[in-house]
Motif scaffolding. Structure first.
Motif, PDB file in Angstrom:
ATOM      1  N   GLN A  46      30.582  14.284  23.112  1.00  0.00           N
ATOM      2  CA  GLN A  46      30.037  14.837  24.352  1.00  0.00           C
ATOM      3  C   GLN A  46      30.665  14.024  25.475  1.00  0.00           C
ATOM      4  N   ILE A  47      31.406  14.703  26.334  1.00  0.00           N
ATOM      5  CA  ILE A  47      32.118  13.977  27.381  1.00  0.00           C
ATOM      6  C   ILE A  47      31.724  14.513  28.749  1.00  0.00           C
ATOM      7  N   GLU A  48      31.329  13.597  29.604  1.00  0.00           N
ATOM      8  CA  GLU A  48      30.911  13.915  30.953  1.00  0.00           C
ATOM      9  C   GLU A  48      32.146  14.162  31.816  1.00  0.00           C
ATOM     10  N   GLU A  49      32.048  15.104  32.737  1.00  0.00           N
ATOM     11  CA  GLU A  49      33.190  15.327  33.604  1.00  0.00           C
ATOM     12  C   GLU A  49      33.392  14.131  34.545  1.00  0.00           C
ATOM     13  N   SER A  50      34.648  13.771  34.758  1.00  0.00           N
ATOM     14  CA  SER A  50      34.953  12.687  35.694  1.00  0.00           C
ATOM     15  C   SER A  50      36.249  13.065  36.402  1.00  0.00           C
ATOM     16  N   ASP A  51      36.789  12.143  37.198  1.00  0.00           N
ATOM     17  CA  ASP A  51      38.034  12.484  37.878  1.00  0.00           C
ATOM     18  C   ASP A  51      39.251  12.314  36.961  1.00  0.00           C
ATOM     19  N   ARG A  52      39.032  11.816  35.751  1.00  0.00           N
ATOM     20  CA  ARG A  52      40.147  11.741  34.811  1.00  0.00           C
ATOM     21  C   ARG A  52      40.290  13.080  34.085  1.00  0.00           C
ATOM     22  N   ASP A  53      41.508  13.447  33.760  1.00  0.00           N
ATOM     23  CA  ASP A  53      41.759  14.726  33.101  1.00  0.00           C
ATOM     24  C   ASP A  53      41.274  14.667  31.649  1.00  0.00           C
ATOM     25  N   LEU A  54      40.520  15.685  31.259  1.00  0.00           N
ATOM     26  CA  LEU A  54      39.906  15.690  29.930  1.00  0.00           C
ATOM     27  C   LEU A  54      40.941  15.627  28.817  1.00  0.00           C
ATOM     28  N   ASP A  55      42.031  16.410  28.938  1.00  0.00           N
ATOM     29  CA  ASP A  55      43.038  16.425  27.868  1.00  0.00           C
ATOM     30  C   ASP A  55      43.703  15.067  27.697  1.00  0.00           C
ATOM     31  N   VAL A  56      44.006  14.440  28.827  1.00  0.00           N
ATOM     32  CA  VAL A  56      44.628  13.108  28.789  1.00  0.00           C
ATOM     33  C   VAL A  56      43.678  12.124  28.107  1.00  0.00           C
ATOM     34  N   LEU A  57      42.416  12.199  28.505  1.00  0.00           N
ATOM     35  CA  LEU A  57      41.374  11.325  27.966  1.00  0.00           C
ATOM     36  C   LEU A  57      41.249  11.468  26.448  1.00  0.00           C
ATOM     37  N   VAL A  58      41.147  12.723  25.999  1.00  0.00           N
ATOM     38  CA  VAL A  58      40.934  12.974  24.564  1.00  0.00           C
ATOM     39  C   VAL A  58      42.154  12.508  23.772  1.00  0.00           C
ATOM     40  N   LYS A  59      43.343  12.807  24.289  1.00  0.00           N
ATOM     41  CA  LYS A  59      44.552  12.386  23.564  1.00  0.00           C
ATOM     42  C   LYS A  59      44.629  10.864  23.465  1.00  0.00           C
ATOM     43  N   GLU A  60      44.316  10.182  24.575  1.00  0.00           N
ATOM     44  CA  GLU A  60      44.329   8.713  24.557  1.00  0.00           C
ATOM     45  C   GLU A  60      43.343   8.162  23.546  1.00  0.00           C
ATOM     46  N   MET A  61      42.121   8.695  23.564  1.00  0.00           N
ATOM     47  CA  MET A  61      41.097   8.198  22.636  1.00  0.00           C
ATOM     48  C   MET A  61      41.519   8.440  21.196  1.00  0.00           C
ATOM     49  N   CYS A  62      42.083   9.617  20.918  1.00  0.00           N
ATOM     50  CA  CYS A  62      42.526   9.921  19.555  1.00  0.00           C
ATOM     51  C   CYS A  62      43.629   8.966  19.125  1.00  0.00           C
ATOM     52  N   GLU A  63      44.576   8.735  20.021  1.00  0.00           N
ATOM     53  CA  GLU A  63      45.732   7.943  19.609  1.00  0.00           C
ATOM     54  C   GLU A  63      45.442   6.453  19.554  1.00  0.00           C
ATOM     55  N   LYS A  64      44.512   5.997  20.398  1.00  0.00           N
ATOM     56  CA  LYS A  64      44.217   4.564  20.400  1.00  0.00           C
ATOM     57  C   LYS A  64      43.161   4.172  19.380  1.00  0.00           C
ATOM     58  N   LEU A  65      42.204   5.045  19.137  1.00  0.00           N
ATOM     59  CA  LEU A  65      41.086   4.615  18.280  1.00  0.00           C
ATOM     60  C   LEU A  65      40.746   5.582  17.146  1.00  0.00           C
ATOM     61  N   LEU A  66      40.672   6.863  17.471  1.00  0.00           N
ATOM     62  CA  LEU A  66      40.028   7.768  16.507  1.00  0.00           C
ATOM     63  C   LEU A  66      40.900   8.134  15.315  1.00  0.00           C
ATOM     64  N   THR A  67      42.206   8.127  15.502  1.00  0.00           N
ATOM     65  CA  THR A  67      43.066   8.491  14.378  1.00  0.00           C
ATOM     66  C   THR A  67      44.135   7.432  14.167  1.00  0.00           C
ATOM     67  N   ASN A  68      44.683   7.448  12.974  1.00  0.00           N
ATOM     68  CA  ASN A  68      45.841   6.614  12.655  1.00  0.00           C
ATOM     69  C   ASN A  68      47.036   7.560  12.605  1.00  0.00           C
ATOM     70  N   THR A  69      47.809   7.579  13.696  1.00  0.00           N
ATOM     71  CA  THR A  69      48.850   8.612  13.808  1.00  0.00           C
ATOM     72  C   THR A  69      50.000   8.431  12.819  1.00  0.00           C
ATOM     73  N   VAL A  70      50.043   7.289  12.145  1.00  0.00           N
ATOM     74  CA  VAL A  70      51.085   7.111  11.124  1.00  0.00           C
ATOM     75  C   VAL A  70      50.819   8.035   9.928  1.00  0.00           C
ATOM     76  N   ILE A  71      49.539   8.144   9.560  1.00  0.00           N
ATOM     77  CA  ILE A  71      49.226   8.946   8.370  1.00  0.00           C
ATOM     78  C   ILE A  71      48.366  10.172   8.671  1.00  0.00           C
ATOM     79  N   GLU A  72      47.892  10.298   9.913  1.00  0.00           N
ATOM     80  CA  GLU A  72      46.984  11.408  10.212  1.00  0.00           C
ATOM     81  C   GLU A  72      47.492  12.277  11.363  1.00  0.00           C
ATOM     82  N   ASP A  73      47.148  13.544  11.277  1.00  0.00           N
ATOM     83  CA  ASP A  73      47.347  14.479  12.390  1.00  0.00           C
ATOM     84  C   ASP A  73      45.984  14.804  12.974  1.00  0.00           C
ATOM     85  N   TYR A  74      45.971  15.240  14.241  1.00  0.00           N
ATOM     86  CA  TYR A  74      44.688  15.683  14.793  1.00  0.00           C
ATOM     87  C   TYR A  74      44.900  16.900  15.672  1.00  0.00           C
ATOM     88  N   ARG A  75      43.832  17.679  15.804  1.00  0.00           N
ATOM     89  CA  ARG A  75      43.812  18.716  16.822  1.00  0.00           C
ATOM     90  C   ARG A  75      42.396  18.755  17.371  1.00  0.00           C
TER      91      ARG A  75
END
Lengths: 84, 84
Positions: A46-75
């Motif tokens: 659940q993400i609150e709207e802010s002045d940061r772009d949602l897509d940028v935010l989600v991609k950053e969170m996925c790549e930094k914490l939520l997934t391991n991009t070496v072995i995982e894909d995400y959508r």
């Protein structure tokens, strides 16, 4: 408020021992129709709207914490969160 | 061959300590827009057609092995598997 659903899957080329174990268990229960099982993660944010772009935010969170991009894909999908 | 995607989520009333931990980590990384995180499982099954009904089969597998219906909900989609 937005609801973001993130689907994390192992890359095709990566072995999935957890999936193989589940497939073995299904076969032993006589579900021999099952030919492959891959197991991934499903996250609901659940993400609150802010002045940061949602897509940028989600991609950053996925790549930094939520997934391991070496072995995982995400959508992900974005939905309007339903207020309760 | 059918591809069945199963989404397993914790029931609303069940606490999700893994989700809380991830939310804490996101907050410490300055993603304060995130107000809730729930973590579930995502399974992809390849199922061969047989004389058993696919819906019955998937429901049985989910209820007997793949999910814990006391604390989890599930839903699934069926797609035609793409041959590679």
């Amino acid at each position: 408020m937005k609801k973001v659903k993130v689907y994390v899957t192992l890359r095709e080329s990566v072995l999935d021992p957890q999936g193989s174990a589940v497939m073995g268990a299904l076969h032993s229960m006589n579900y021999n129709e099952v030919k492959d099982v891959r197991i991934g993660k499903f996250l609901e944010l659940q993400i609150e709207e802010s002045d940061r772009d949602l897509d940028v935010l989600v991609k950053e969170m996925c790549e930094k914490l939520l997934t391991n991009t070496v072995i995982e894909d995400y959508r992900y999908d974005v939905e309007e969160a339903v207020t309760k």
